[in-house]
Design a protein around this motif. Structure first.
Motif, PDB file in Angstrom:
ATOM      1  N   GLN B 110     119.387 -39.354 -82.904  1.00  0.00           N
ATOM      2  CA  GLN B 110     119.324 -38.798 -81.554  1.00  0.00           C
ATOM      3  C   GLN B 110     118.119 -39.372 -80.799  1.00  0.00           C
ATOM      4  O   GLN B 110     118.228 -39.786 -79.642  1.00  0.00           O
ATOM      5  CB  GLN B 110     119.209 -37.271 -81.667  1.00  0.00           C
ATOM      6  N   ALA B 113     118.627 -42.852 -79.714  1.00  0.00           N
ATOM      7  CA  ALA B 113     119.497 -42.900 -78.533  1.00  0.00           C
ATOM      8  C   ALA B 113     118.712 -42.520 -77.274  1.00  0.00           C
ATOM      9  O   ALA B 113     118.881 -43.151 -76.227  1.00  0.00           O
ATOM     10  CB  ALA B 113     120.692 -41.973 -78.730  1.00  0.00           C
ATOM     11  N   TYR B 114     117.860 -41.516 -77.386  1.00  0.00           N
ATOM     12  CA  TYR B 114     116.984 -41.173 -76.251  1.00  0.00           C
ATOM     13  C   TYR B 114     116.112 -42.373 -75.888  1.00  0.00           C
ATOM     14  O   TYR B 114     115.986 -42.741 -74.729  1.00  0.00           O
ATOM     15  CB  TYR B 114     116.052 -40.003 -76.599  1.00  0.00           C
ATOM     16  N   GLY B 117     117.793 -45.033 -74.042  1.00  0.00           N
ATOM     17  CA  GLY B 117     118.412 -44.641 -72.773  1.00  0.00           C
ATOM     18  C   GLY B 117     119.920 -44.486 -72.852  1.00  0.00           C
ATOM     19  O   GLY B 117     120.631 -44.673 -71.855  1.00  0.00           O
ATOM     20  N   MET B 118     120.428 -44.130 -74.027  1.00  0.00           N
ATOM     21  CA  MET B 118     121.880 -43.958 -74.178  1.00  0.00           C
ATOM     22  C   MET B 118     122.329 -42.639 -73.535  1.00  0.00           C
ATOM     23  O   MET B 118     121.818 -41.587 -73.881  1.00  0.00           O
ATOM     24  CB  MET B 118     122.228 -43.954 -75.672  1.00  0.00           C
ATOM     25  N   VAL B 119     123.234 -42.713 -72.575  1.00  0.00           N
ATOM     26  CA  VAL B 119     123.726 -41.474 -71.967  1.00  0.00           C
ATOM     27  C   VAL B 119     125.181 -41.191 -72.339  1.00  0.00           C
ATOM     28  O   VAL B 119     125.688 -40.105 -72.094  1.00  0.00           O
ATOM     29  CB  VAL B 119     123.581 -41.470 -70.427  1.00  0.00           C
ATOM     30  N   ASP B 120     125.853 -42.172 -72.912  1.00  0.00           N
ATOM     31  CA  ASP B 120     127.234 -41.937 -73.351  1.00  0.00           C
ATOM     32  C   ASP B 120     127.528 -42.831 -74.544  1.00  0.00           C
ATOM     33  O   ASP B 120     126.751 -43.716 -74.865  1.00  0.00           O
ATOM     34  CB  ASP B 120     128.229 -42.237 -72.225  1.00  0.00           C
TER      35      ASP B 120
END
Lengths: 180, 243
Positions: B110, B113-114, B117-120
């Motif tokens: 997680q 991903a933060y 900059g992963m938003v999807d």
């Protein structure tokens, strides 16, 4: 004065928490009302989009045939479509049923679960058919932006909306990206 | 005598013989995103998040030896895009539903991903069917969240000396298997105090009755980025490996 943006929202297979988070932008709703007017939304109780919608916010994933129909119609009318929250983005909590067969889910819920009286699986023409799995919306329509979170915080929603209303490319700093 | 140097994103970085690029970078305070790498264990090179460009070629920084004159690219838009894609693939190939996971906020996947900059997740989800093992009195094994980093495999084999875990199957059918006649965790010698029970970077192996010990919002990656935590926590060199 430039023309107001038209915004619409819809709720598919979700808990309505993302709409609550939108309302949580509190007094900033007044600033939002200066630049945007609401079309179809559970908040306005308008059932179908007008011809021109600039911004469509979708909460929830796809768990039945009606969700798919609603989403496709919504996409058709919205210039910019935004997936709001975990359910719209990855299926969210409803997707927890995805590794249990649909038949088993119905059996547990309506036939042989604890405390069930008069066991029967609901079967009415007005009830939308369930999909085998819960899906996020990008698997069915093109999505322009994603606001992650369960729900995305009011600040996340506000940052996105205020960027867009000001004509800026929306961007979320790390502090506003949360998946839970 | 001049010290040997490599270059990371144009900055000269000293290294010692036997160090990997990851170790040299960490020692110099440079973060290279990673998931399967943990300096306490032999490098594995499987997650590919630490892919860097070395003299024009893509390499895993955790396994690639540092050498004089290397020109390493790390923090570039192209590589971070590639890393984001790898992370998105990890999300769709498992069942990573953060709102229902007690590891949320302490999870390296997680946090990666933060950080990226992963938003999807971009790709269609696989929603694989994976078995949950709650048989052990003190440890929960939720295979939904496994990213096959093999840290538990390495910890159980190399530190605990118990060989409890292995990866079985291939490709999308890969699964974390348990070395006991029943295949259940309860029938292994694993204990909650073992390294293998505590090394999982995601929520696949959890010590029971610890959920919500730290409230959401105050957890590790609520307060710090993955880069800050990694550089703070991870010692750069495993001495024994270079003896």
């Amino acid at each position: 004065m430039t023309e107001k943006l038209t915004a619409a929202t819809t709720s598919l297979a979700g808990c309505f928490g993302c709409h609550m988070s939108l309302l949580d932008i509190d007094e900033r709703l007044l600033a939002l009302a200066e630049v945007a007017s609401f079309d179809r939304s559970p908040l306005t109780d308008i059932k179908h989009c007008g011809d021109k919608v600039d911004l469509g916010l979708v909460e929830g994933g796809l768990c039945n045939a009606e969700n798919v129909h609603t989403l496709r119609e919504f996409r058709k009318h919205c210039r910019i479509l935004v997936a709001v929250g975990a359910c719209a983005i990855n299926g969210g909590v409803p997707a927890l049923r995805n590794h249990i067969a649909l038949e088993e889910c119905l059996d547990e819920s309506y036939l042989n679960g604890i405390g069930i009286e008069n066991p029967q699986i609901p079967n009415d023409i007005e009830l939308p058919l369930l999909l085998n799995k819960v899906h996020p919306i990008h698997e069915v329509v093109k999505v322009d932006y994603f606001l992650p979170g369960c729900p995305p915080s009011a600040d996340t929603i506000w940052k996105f909306l205020s960027d867009l209303a000001a004509g800026r490319e929306p961007s979320l700093p790390r502090e506003l990206i949360h998946y839970d | 005598m001049t010290k040997p140097f490599l270059q990371i994103d144009g900055k000269p970085i000293p290294y010692t013989a036997g160090q990997t690029i990851m170790e040299a970078a960490t020692a110099a305070g440079i973060y290279i995103p990673h998931l399967c790498h943990n300096p306490e264990f032999e490098p594995h090179g499987s997650c590919k998040l630490c892919t860097v460009k070395v003299n024009g070629r893509n390499c895993s920084a955790c396994t690639f030896p540092a050498a004089d004159g290397q020109d390493v690219l790390n923090d570039t838009a192209e590589l971070n895009e590639l890393r984001r894609t790898v992370t998105q693939l990890l999300f769709v190939e498992g069942n990573h539903l953060c709102p229902s996971c007690e590891k949320s906020g302490n999870c390296q996947l997680q946090a990666a991903a933060y950080f990226l900059g992963m938003v999807d997740a971009h790709f269609p989800f696989f929603y694989p069917a994976r078995e949950l093992d709650g048989s052990h009195p003190d440890i929960l094994l939720d295979r939904d969240r496994c990213i096959f980093c093999e840290l538990c495999v390495r910890a159980s084999r190399d530190v605990d000396g118990k060989n409890v875990f292995a990866i079985g199957g291939r490709g999308i059918d890969s699964r974390l298997i348990v070395n006991s006649p029943s295949g259940k965790l309860a029938d292994t010698p694993i204990a909650a105090t073992d390294k293998a029970a505590r090394v999982c970077p995601v929520g696949a192996i959890l010590v029971k009755r610890r959920g919500f010990e730290v409230p959401i919002g105050e957890r590790l990656y609520d307060r710090h980025t993955l880069a800050e935590e990694s550089l703070e926590r991870e010692e750069p060199i495993v001495e024994s490996r270079h003896d």
